[in-house]
Structure formats: structure tokens, C-alpha cells
Design an enzyme around this catalytic site. Sequence first.
Site, short mmCIF file in Angstrom:
data_model
loop_
_atom_site.label_atom_id
_atom_site.label_comp_id
_atom_site.label_asym_id
_atom_site.label_seq_id
_atom_site.Cartn_x
_atom_site.Cartn_y
_atom_site.Cartn_z
N ARG A 165 12.23 -49.40 -11.30
CA ARG A 165 11.22 -49.36 -10.23
C ARG A 165 9.95 -48.61 -10.66
O ARG A 165 9.35 -47.87 -9.87
CB ARG A 165 11.78 -48.71 -8.96
N SER A 237 14.06 -51.40 0.34
CA SER A 237 14.58 -50.05 0.07
C SER A 237 13.46 -49.03 0.25
O SER A 237 12.39 -49.18 -0.32
CB SER A 237 15.09 -49.95 -1.37
N GLU A 333 10.24 -45.06 -2.42
CA GLU A 333 9.93 -46.22 -3.26
C GLU A 333 8.56 -46.82 -2.93
O GLU A 333 7.76 -47.05 -3.84
CB GLU A 333 11.04 -47.26 -3.09
N1 EPU Z 1 26.04 -48.48 0.55
C1 EPU Z 1 26.68 -47.81 1.55
N2 EPU Z 1 26.07 -47.74 2.77
C2 EPU Z 1 24.86 -48.28 3.00
C3 EPU Z 1 24.19 -48.96 1.96
C4 EPU Z 1 24.81 -49.03 0.73
O1 EPU Z 1 27.80 -47.31 1.38
O2 EPU Z 1 24.37 -48.17 4.12
C5 EPU Z 1 26.72 -48.62 -0.75
C6 EPU Z 1 27.18 -50.06 -0.96
O3 EPU Z 1 28.45 -50.28 -0.42
C7 EPU Z 1 27.18 -50.18 -2.46
C8 EPU Z 1 26.07 -49.25 -2.88
O4 EPU Z 1 25.82 -48.38 -1.79
O5 EPU Z 1 28.38 -49.70 -2.99
C9 EPU Z 1 24.78 -49.98 -3.29
O6 EPU Z 1 24.32 -50.81 -2.24
P1 EPU Z 1 23.64 -52.23 -2.52
O7 EPU Z 1 24.49 -53.02 -3.44
O8 EPU Z 1 23.30 -52.84 -1.21
O9 EPU Z 1 22.35 -51.94 -3.36
P2 EPU Z 1 21.32 -50.72 -3.37
O10 EPU Z 1 21.58 -49.91 -4.58
O11 EPU Z 1 21.35 -50.03 -2.07
C10 EPU Z 1 19.51 -51.90 -4.83
C11 EPU Z 1 18.04 -52.17 -4.76
C12 EPU Z 1 17.76 -53.35 -3.84
C13 EPU Z 1 18.49 -54.56 -4.40
C14 EPU Z 1 19.99 -54.25 -4.48
C15 EPU Z 1 20.76 -55.36 -5.15
C16 EPU Z 1 16.93 -50.05 -5.13
C17 EPU Z 1 16.15 -48.94 -4.54
N3 EPU Z 1 17.33 -50.99 -4.28
O12 EPU Z 1 19.94 -51.49 -3.53
O13 EPU Z 1 16.36 -53.60 -3.90
O14 EPU Z 1 18.28 -55.71 -3.59
O15 EPU Z 1 20.20 -53.05 -5.28
O16 EPU Z 1 20.52 -55.37 -6.52
O17 EPU Z 1 17.17 -50.06 -6.34
C18 EPU Z 1 14.30 -53.03 -2.83
O18 EPU Z 1 13.97 -52.46 -3.87
O19 EPU Z 1 13.51 -53.09 -1.86
C19 EPU Z 1 15.61 -53.65 -2.73
C20 EPU Z 1 16.06 -54.19 -1.60
#
Ligand code: EPU
Length: 338
Positions: A165, A237, A333
Site C-alpha cells: 500500500r 480499508s 490508509e
Molecule cells: N477479520 C476479522 N474480523 C473482521 C475483519 C477481518 O476477524 O471484522 C479477519 C478475517 O477473518 C481474516 C483476516 O481478518 O482472517 C483478514 O481479513 P480479510 O481477508 O477480509 O482481509 P483484510 O486483511 O482485512 C486486505 C486488504 C483489502 C483486500 C483484502 C483481500 C488491506 C488494508 N486491506 O483486507 O483491501 O480486499 O485484504 O485481499 O490490506 C482496501 O485496501 O481498501 C481493501 C479492501
Amino acid sequence: MPLFLPHFNLQKLNTLAVPAVANFYVAVHDDDELREALTFACTENLPLLVLGGGSNIVLRADFPGVVIQLKSQGKEVVAEDEHFVWLKVAAGENWHHLVEYTLDNALYGLENLSLIPGSVGAAPIQNIGAYGVEVKDLITELSALEIRSGIVVNFTNESCRFDYRDSIFKQALKDQYVITSVTFRLRKTAQLNLSYPALRDTLAGLDNPSPQAVSEAVIGIRQSKLPDPALTPNVGSFFKNPIINLAQLQVLRTTYPDIVSYPVDTVRVKLAAGWLIDRAGWRGKEAAGAKVHAQQALVLTNPDRASGARVLALAELIQQSVRAQFGVTLEMEPRVYP
Ligand code: EPU
């Protein structure tokens, strides 16, 4: 000469739907119009905000300057060999439309990045990423206009200093260049990336999934977790996933054995900020007039189209509580203006 619109409400131009007013708004369609808009801002001694899709900014207050929106369009094949096509795309193109265009034209690599809001020119600035792919993996070079001189400069992938990012356009060269086009190296034969567990699970029933099937699966996963900005204002995010030392993770694991982390290198890990915010009790909560999304705690929404200051007040409360509980600092972000 492009049209400068005074006292312009930006509410429809930022996906958080914050009702902020700019002194001037101007849409530009090519490098010459962009130069004219920059000259105007410089002559009037006004600050600048270059806008793509408005999906990664928070307007803290009215913007006392010139908002320039890039509307340039165009896609051009600039090179081709047996395996790859190099596609140069104008910065003003919509990101998801580009992904659809590449799939329709049998050019592969962008499928995991389906349905990300925003414009092509904004994508490299924060190195958009999702479901195991980052846009830096596909970019070979980009062109950017230097604000000070009006000269267009080419940046190789390496000189963009891409990171999670992050890029040079958020660091050393922040607010110094306007990205005008991006060149992608796309494959003629798909090489799917199914490393993201939820994506692999969604496609488990298919023998030999097509890139279109990957795109549809990504769209399905996104729609189940992420609010549609057209209906529920948000900027995706709100925080980056924080990177900490392995030693700190080991300490956290003693209290939180189920903490979610991903390896970065031999000494660092990335934590899931969504998990931290969720475990701090924020998922689905409302404060300061803004809301934490119930399906994904990393997303803040602005259902009442409140001011950016209110959304930032909620973000601050979340940062404080995550710091107090886990000793981890969450970095925002989206970019904040003014
Ligand atoms: N999780 C929770 N509770 C929540 C949200 C997430 O326990 O309320 C846990 C999930 O169960 C999972 C982990 O956290 O084990 C990660 O969650 P998720 O796979 O939804 O991905 P993320 O790390 O929260 C990142 C990116 C997203 C992207 C997804 C998929 C960043 C800041 N965000 O989210 O990007 O779509 O991975 O690759 O890196 C964005 O940048 O705007 C964005 C949406």
C-alpha cells in the site's frame, strides 16, 4: 482552456460522500489541460488536490484550493511478444472497467483486482492489492507530469519504490507528480493466482477455473464483505494491516492465540487490522456519526454523509483502543485533505 467551476461541492466526487466544498473544480482530459489547471493554481497561489475516483481520500474540511479531476481516456497496445501484451492506459480510466476490458480481450493478470473502486492513475500511488495480487506485479512503467515544471517523466517499476500500500508517490515524491498513464504487462495465457484461501475455497468446485471465473469469485467475495460505496459511503480499508516484529507477535499470541498474522520476512509479520478492530469490540459499532462495517471491521462507513472530521474522530477512537489493547499502532490508509 478547461472550465474552472467555483465553490464546488465535492460530495459526489468522494466515495465517503463527505459534503466538502472546493474553491475551484476543474476536469482535465489531457496533458495540456492538466498543465493549464496547474498553472492556474500556481498563479492564484492555491493548494492542489488531484482526484481520480475519490475512493481513497478523506476530506477533513472544505478544500481551500483547486481540485483537478483526471478524465483522460485511452488504451493502447505498445508492445507484444509470444507471451505478453504491454497495454498503456490513460490515468482517467476507471479501474474496474479496465479489468473487464482486459478479460474481454483475453489479456490476463488483473482478474484478482476486480471491482476495486477508483481510477487507473490512482492505482499505483497506493499500490492497490487484493486476493494475493498487487498492482505492482503488473506495472512495467508509468508516466507522470511534474507539477513544478509541467514535464512528463517516465518511471520504471523499480523507480516507483512499490511496497505494501505504498510507493514513492506517497513518500519522497508526494504531491510532486500527477500520474498520467500506466503501462501493464499482461499475459496472453492466464496464470491464475489462487493463493488467497477464500478465493481457492470459492473456486474449489471448478476443475480448471477460467480468469473470468476468478474475477466473478473475487466480485462475489468483495460484495459479501465490502459495502458498495454507491449505497453506503466508504473508502474500503480505513487502516493498513500493521507490520510488527515476530517477537511482538509471540508475546501477543500468549494472550490471543487466534490472532491473525501473515509472514512478511524472517523477522516481521503483518497483522490483520480487521481482526484487531473486531477483537477490540468495534465491529458494527457507531460513534461520532460514523460506523464500523458489520461484515468487515476494517471498513468505516458514513451512512449519514457526515463530515470527514466525524469519520476521522471514529478512526481516532479505534486507533486509541487498538493501541491500548494490543500495543499496536494502526496507520490510516486513505489520504486526508486538506
Ligand atoms: N477479520 C476479522 N474480523 C473482521 C475483519 C477481518 O476477524 O471484522 C479477519 C478475517 O477473518 C481474516 C483476516 O481478518 O482472517 C483478514 O481479513 P480479510 O481477508 O477480509 O482481509 P483484510 O486483511 O482485512 C486486505 C486488504 C483489502 C483486500 C483484502 C483481500 C488491506 C488494508 N486491506 O483486507 O483491501 O480486499 O485484504 O485481499 O490490506 C482496501 O485496501 O481498501 C481493501 C479492501
